[in-house]
Design a protein around this motif. Structure first.
Motif, mmCIF file in Angstrom:
data_model
loop_
_atom_site.group_PDB
_atom_site.id
_atom_site.type_symbol
_atom_site.label_atom_id
_atom_site.label_comp_id
_atom_site.label_asym_id
_atom_site.label_seq_id
_atom_site.Cartn_x
_atom_site.Cartn_y
_atom_site.Cartn_z
ATOM 1 N N LEU A 72 36.556 40.686 36.572
ATOM 2 C CA LEU A 72 37.896 41.032 37.221
ATOM 3 C C LEU A 72 38.700 41.934 36.596
ATOM 4 O O LEU A 72 39.457 42.716 37.018
ATOM 5 C CB LEU A 72 38.529 39.881 37.431
ATOM 6 C CG LEU A 72 38.091 38.584 38.586
ATOM 7 C CD1 LEU A 72 39.039 37.400 38.238
ATOM 8 C CD2 LEU A 72 38.487 39.128 39.834
ATOM 9 N N ALA A 76 40.035 45.679 37.646
ATOM 10 C CA ALA A 76 41.697 45.813 38.006
ATOM 11 C C ALA A 76 42.371 47.179 38.102
ATOM 12 O O ALA A 76 43.406 47.269 38.621
ATOM 13 C CB ALA A 76 42.141 45.135 36.955
ATOM 14 N N SER A 211 45.625 40.538 36.208
ATOM 15 C CA SER A 211 45.108 42.093 36.006
ATOM 16 C C SER A 211 44.785 42.796 37.354
ATOM 17 O O SER A 211 45.416 43.750 37.527
ATOM 18 C CB SER A 211 44.212 42.143 35.136
ATOM 19 O OG SER A 211 44.343 41.460 33.662
ATOM 20 N N VAL A 212 44.161 42.012 38.228
ATOM 21 C CA VAL A 212 43.854 42.412 39.260
ATOM 22 C C VAL A 212 44.954 42.578 40.348
ATOM 23 O O VAL A 212 44.979 43.679 40.946
ATOM 24 C CB VAL A 212 42.876 41.439 40.041
ATOM 25 C CG1 VAL A 212 42.481 41.810 41.575
ATOM 26 C CG2 VAL A 212 41.629 41.573 39.396
ATOM 27 N N ARG A 216 45.732 46.359 41.264
ATOM 28 C CA ARG A 216 45.078 46.673 42.704
ATOM 29 C C ARG A 216 46.238 46.643 43.750
ATOM 30 O O ARG A 216 46.199 47.158 44.920
ATOM 31 C CB ARG A 216 44.172 45.709 43.138
ATOM 32 C CG ARG A 216 42.827 45.832 42.052
ATOM 33 C CD ARG A 216 42.132 47.304 42.113
ATOM 34 N NE ARG A 216 41.577 47.130 43.483
ATOM 35 C CZ ARG A 216 40.052 47.156 43.657
ATOM 36 N NH1 ARG A 216 39.632 46.574 42.568
ATOM 37 N NH2 ARG A 216 39.814 47.212 44.790
#
Length: 452
Positions: A72, A76, A211-212, A216
């Motif tokens: 992940l 990210a 973080s994703v 994103r």
């Protein structure tokens, strides 16, 4: 055939070391190894049973969960990592971590099934656990999804699948991660054994998923809200090439650099769902961003019909193909085909004396050549148009062979080399540079490769 536009060499500023890539790679390695060591400590602290197969299966499952969280982080699209390593390098890591997940989860299921198997066998044991224990069925669904994604990600399968099909299947990985985490919460003995272990795993997953979410979702939405991108002009460059100028608010605060790219969505009723990666074909100037696209597919071909004023949703900037990684005072820029767009932008920004090798089969295919000639004159750079078929042999061997590159750029060992073009051309140039003894940290190449 080689056409040369020569200009005198200007004195260049002193070179400097750039540890950005080393720091980013070291950071990822330290993060992964430190977490692997801590996961092993938590496993031992929770108590190791006498069944060796079950122990191996449990440990494989924990490493698989850690690899999922690390995966992940890689996808990210965090600016700090992307600008230092580049999305293609992160995607390469993503691929290998993906196969690590694939094999650790196979080990997790197989070792535990055989370790707990009674007289009825491992398959019966899996069925029993799935029907009697909470969270096991979710784990099996997650396992099946990961297996499918792993198989379709193998090269033999990727060659036979359309990108859209592969991408759609790949997105189910997020479902698998959610199911695997819920399984870990429900039955993970290490997860529940101590407050330290519970806090660690919740913190790790929160960091990875956060973080994703930031990279994103939050950052793209914020940037587009702040900058309000719109098409300012659409300018034909050739019969099959068009440049799009995108304006917006406070573009000088965007942080984009020459050599980077964006994922562009033009918000019309028939294109809003389609994102295309295009490099900036001019250095960011705070007034507009420019992309230049060649009609290679239906998406690229339709760009020439976009109307002025169309809203644009841009994700980025992405990429490590920038002067941030320049280690020498002078540079060689090698462009092939549409790879000339980030090279043209770099030529505008890069310092020191620059040589540009522009590789095309036919001079009539040299997109943005007049702009390159103008920039070369203004910066005292040397522009060399390298033309001919892939089978062309010069007096110094193949067009992009080591002997010919050495003849065109005698001091190539003392330059940073930035390469952008088709994969075959890029590989050929990198091989030639290696034979010429150009240090690897002076060679910079980036391909569009998106992790999902």
């Amino acid at each position: 055939m080689t056409t040369t536009l020569q200009h005198p060499v200007r004195p260049a500023p002193a070179g400097r070391a750039t540890p950005h890539k080393v720091l980013a790679k070291a950071g990822l390695y330290v993060f992964l190894l430190a977490n692997a060591a801590f996961v092993t400590y938590l496993f031992n602290a929770a108590g190791v049973g006498t069944n060796k197969l079950v122990n191996l299966g449990r440990l494989a499952g924990l490493y698989g969960a850690l690899a999922m969280a690390f995966q992940l982080l890689l996808v990210a699209r965090l600016p700090w990592l992307d600008r230092r390593l580049g999305m293609d390098k992160l995607t390469s890591w993503h691929r290998w971590v993906g196969f690590t997940i694939f094999f650790t989860l196979i080990g997790h299921l197989v070792f535990i099934a055989f370790g707990n198997a009674g007289s009825e066998g491992p398959i019966a044991e899996v069925i029993r656990q799935a029907t009697e224990l909470e969270g096991i069925l979710r784990a099996l669904v997650a396992w099946a999804i990961i297996m499918v994604v792993g198989v379709v990600s193998a090269r033999f399968a990727r060659r036979r699948l359309a990108y859209e099909t592969w991408h759609f299947i790949h997105l189910y990985t997020y479902v698998a991660i959610f199911l695997a985490f819920s399984h870990q919460v429900a039955v993970g003995s290490t997860f529940r054994k101590s407050a330290l272990a519970t806090g660690y795993w919740w913190g790790l997953w929160a960091f990875a998923l956060g973080s994703v979410l930031i990279g994103r979702v939050v950052l793209p939405l914020y940037r587009n809200w702040r900058h309000q991108f719109r098409v300012a002009a659409v300018v034909p460059e050739a019969h099959n090439v068009v440049s799009v100028y995108v304006e917006g608010k406070d573009l000088d605060q965007l942080g984009a650099r020459a050599g980077q790219f964006f994922l562009w969505r033009f918000l019309t009723k028939d294109r809003w769902w389609q994102a295309n990666p295009f490099s900036l074909s001019a250095a960011p100037n705070g007034k507009y961003l420019r992309l230049t696209a060649k009609a290679l597919g239906t998406g690229s071909a339709d760009i020439r019909n976009i109307k002025v004023g169309t809203r644009v949703f841009a994700e980025g900037p992405y990429g490590a193909f920038t002067t941030m990684h320049q280690t020498k005072p002078n540079a060689l820029l090698v462009a092939g085909g549409v790879g000339v767009t980030p090279v043209r932008a770099l030529l505008e920004e890069i310092k020191g004396h620059v040589v540009v090798l522009y590789r095309v089969s036919d001079p009539r295919e040299a997109v943005l050549l007049r702009e390159l000639e103008g920039l070369a004159r203004a910066k005292g750079a040397a522009l060399r148009l390298v033309t001919g078929s892939s089978k062309t042999i010069t007096a110094n061997g193949p067009l992009l062979g080591p002997e010919n590159i050495a003849a065109l750029v005698p001091d190539v060992q003392d330059r940073d080399v930035f390469i952008c073009g088709p994969g075959g051309m890029t590989d050929a140039v990198i091989k030639s540079l290696d034979e010429l003894g150009v240090p690897g940290n002076q060679v910079h190449a980036e391909r569009f490769a998106l992790a999902n």
